[in-house]
Design an enzyme around this catalytic site. Structure first.
Site, PDB file in Angstrom:
ATOM      1  N   ARG A   1      71.082   7.602  65.121  1.00  0.00           N
ATOM      2  CA  ARG A   1      70.308   8.381  66.092  1.00  0.00           C
ATOM      3  C   ARG A   1      69.235   7.474  66.692  1.00  0.00           C
ATOM      4  NH1 ARG A   1      67.107  13.727  64.307  1.00  0.00           N
ATOM      5  NH2 ARG A   1      65.647  12.204  63.460  1.00  0.00           N
TER       6      ARG A   1
ATOM      7  N   SER B   1      73.458  21.234  64.992  1.00  0.00           N
ATOM      8  CA  SER B   1      72.131  21.636  64.520  1.00  0.00           C
ATOM      9  C   SER B   1      71.989  23.150  64.615  1.00  0.00           C
ATOM     10  CB  SER B   1      71.038  20.965  65.353  1.00  0.00           C
ATOM     11  OG  SER B   1      71.095  19.567  65.214  1.00  0.00           O
TER      12      SER B   1
ATOM     13  N   LYS C   1      60.437  14.757  64.947  1.00  0.00           N
ATOM     14  CA  LYS C   1      60.632  15.677  66.065  1.00  0.00           C
ATOM     15  C   LYS C   1      59.319  15.745  66.832  1.00  0.00           C
ATOM     16  CE  LYS C   1      64.861  17.440  65.703  1.00  0.00           C
ATOM     17  NZ  LYS C   1      65.842  17.420  66.797  1.00  0.00           N
TER      18      LYS C   1
END
Length: 538
Positions: A44, A113, A145
């Site tokens: 990611r 998710s 996040k």
């Protein structure tokens, strides 16, 4: 090519090259993780240009193939196709799952998710040909996040998702929890997160910073693997046992231990209760301290036999409550939680839910309205914080008490004309992937009866001081004793003292005094077989 049904989700590493320590690279951190037990890798790299992303993906893919671990690409279906990765993980706002599957084909791994139960309903409509696993979160706040669209769900939120998977019979779908998961909270998450029927636990946990930002990623990975292999959460070592029975002749031993160990009981409680609670604690051979000073919490929690009574009758600042819970959890000392007026107002509901998410509790005590609300069985909001009997039958209250004990992996107490105690701790054990050791209906449960004591409802802080009593008996536990036995002893003692005080008092004013006297006399004489209240296993 990896057979999807054989993928191991136990320790799922998600990369982030922005947090690499000096002297390391993305590849070196990933390889250190792979060498020491990472079972799945997701690349990611949100801010990486496509060309660079592909170059990094090829390097990581080579490592993953060498260690026999699947490589998942985050979001970028094009990159996954370009390098023939093992799968893709997408979010709710990314490419739709049916389109991802059409592009990747049936053999690739697709992750999604998920943060809401209606999303589980959607994935079941796609069936096994759609999503292979879901990332459930975020569990706790996380710096990875930057602008989260969902509030942290905590273990109860994760359990709701697991329950939805069971309800919709999505047996093929695997699960990993993600978001704010670190060594200090991973055991609790694995322990607390499970479907209501006890048949589904998490298949793994997902981490980022604990490996990617670790100066020694190999040692960090080994630490995580050790936690995952333990399958047990010793949140108060030695005080949680697998005993499912209790004999009244054991109560004298619990009183003796409290008398010998003189536990320190830190009260964070409502102002009405403070003086009464302190006197009850002293009557039971223990030392009370009233402190809401954050800087004291760690030091107090390290005192031998220290126990925290957390009572939200007066709404203390949330950060004070959270800091206290964390301090006692880190010191592996017990917490008794009294969520006063749990759903009486939106403010109290939010506050209590935040506290419940913050840690592990040895005991949760409440009146019938609070326990029904915690169990999700109430017929609306509570009316204030008083315990008043709400007309619910005993079987419903037993069910609610069991559900609360099971949901929070604690010993729960429901107070009323008949007090109810249930033990949902499972001795701290859990079984990742394989489900719990039973469901809520199978856990040990007891009632304590002593006739009606109506004057109990005519004084302030009577329920709160049962919390003080429970904290004293739990704090005194040592040797082969356990929390369940301590709680049963405490509730029986308090109920018996209340009955004695009601027979002596002239009204509600003198009842206060008589109750403290009765507690002191019962505690010092230590003849529990002569007490009026009796325990019955149900």
């Amino acid at each position: 090519m990896f057979a999807k049904e054989n993928v191991d989700y136990t320790l799922y590493l998600v990369t982030d090259s922005t947090m690499l320590p000096e002297g390391t690279t993305l590849e070196s951190q990933v390889e250190a993780g792979l060498k020491n037990g990472v079972t799945l890798v997701q690349l990611r790299e949100k801010e990486t240009p496509t060309k660079t992303f592909i170059q990094e993906a090829l390097k990581v893919q080579k490592l993953c193939k060498h260690y026999g671990v699947p490589l998942i690409i985050n979001d970028r279906v094009d990159v996954a196709l370009a390098i023939n990765a093992d799968g893709v993980h997408v979010g709710q706002d990314d490419m739709p799952i049916p389109m991802v599957r059409k592009l990747l084909g049936p053999e690739k791994i697709i992750g999604w998710s998920v943060g809401y139960t209606h999303e589980v309903e959607q994935l079941t409509k796609w069936g096994p040909e759609g999503v292979d696993y879901i990332g459930i979160g975020m569990v706790f706040p996380t710096n990875t996040k930057k602008n989260p669209k969902k509030a942290p769900m905590g273990p109860v939120g994760v359990s709701n998702i697991l329950g939805a998977l069971q309800e919709y019979e999505a047996k093929w779908c695997k699960t990993v929890a993600i978001g704010g998961l670190h060594p200090d909270c991973i055991p609790r998450v694995l322990y607390q997160c499970g479907s209501p029927d006890g048949r589904r636990m998490l298949d793994g946990i997902s981490v980022v910073s604990d490996i990617m930002a670790a100066p020694d990623a190999g040692s960090a990975t080994k630490k995580l693997r050790d936690i995952l292999a333990k399958k047990r959460y010793d949140f108060i070592p030695g005080l949680i046992s697998n005993s499912t029975t209790f004999h009244p002749d054991q109560m004298a031993e619990y009183l003796d231990r409290t008398k010998t160990n003189r536990p320190l009981i830190q009260h964070i409680t409502n102002k009405v209760h403070q003086n009464f609670g302190a006197n009850v604690t002293l009557a039971l051979g223990s030392s009370p301290i009233m402190s809401e000073i954050n800087s004291e919490f760690k030091e107090l929690s390290l005192i031998p036999h220290a126990t925290l009574l957390l009572n939200t009758g007066s709404v203390a600042p949330l950060e004070v409550l959270i800091d206290a819970v964390k301090a006692y959890n880190e010191s592996q000392r017990p917490i008794v939680f009294d969520p006063v007026g749990y759903s009486a107002t939106e403010t109290r509901l939010n506050l209590n839910n935040h506290v419940l998410t913050a840690g592990q509790f040895a005991c949760i005590k409440g009146n019938s309205g609070e326990i029904l609300s915690l169990a999700g069985l109430s017929q609306g909001k509570m009316k204030g914080v008083d315990s008043g009997y709400n007309g619910s039958d005993l079987s419903l209250l037993i069910k609610a008490t069991k559900i609360v004990a099971y949901r929070y992996r604690t010993v729960s107490v429901c107070t009323g004309k008949t007090d109810i105690v249930a033990d949902g701790t499972f001795a701290g054990a859990y079984e990742p992937s394989g489900g719990m050791l039973g469901d809520w209906s199978s856990i040990p449960c007891f009632t304590i009866v002593c006739g009606d004591i109506p004057i109990m409802e005519c004084i302030t802080a009577s329920g709160c001081s049962l919390g003080s009593t429970i904290a004293c008996l739990i704090g005194g536990v040592s040797g082969n004793a356990n929390v369940l036995g301590a709680v049963l002893t405490a509730v029986t003692l308090y109920k018996s003292a209340g009955q004695k005080a009601s027979s002596r008092c002239r009204g509600s004013g003198s009842f206060h005094v008589e109750l403290i006297d009765a507690l002191y006399q019962f505690f010092t004489s230590n003849q529990p077989l002569e007490w009026a209240a009796s325990i019955h296993q149900v």
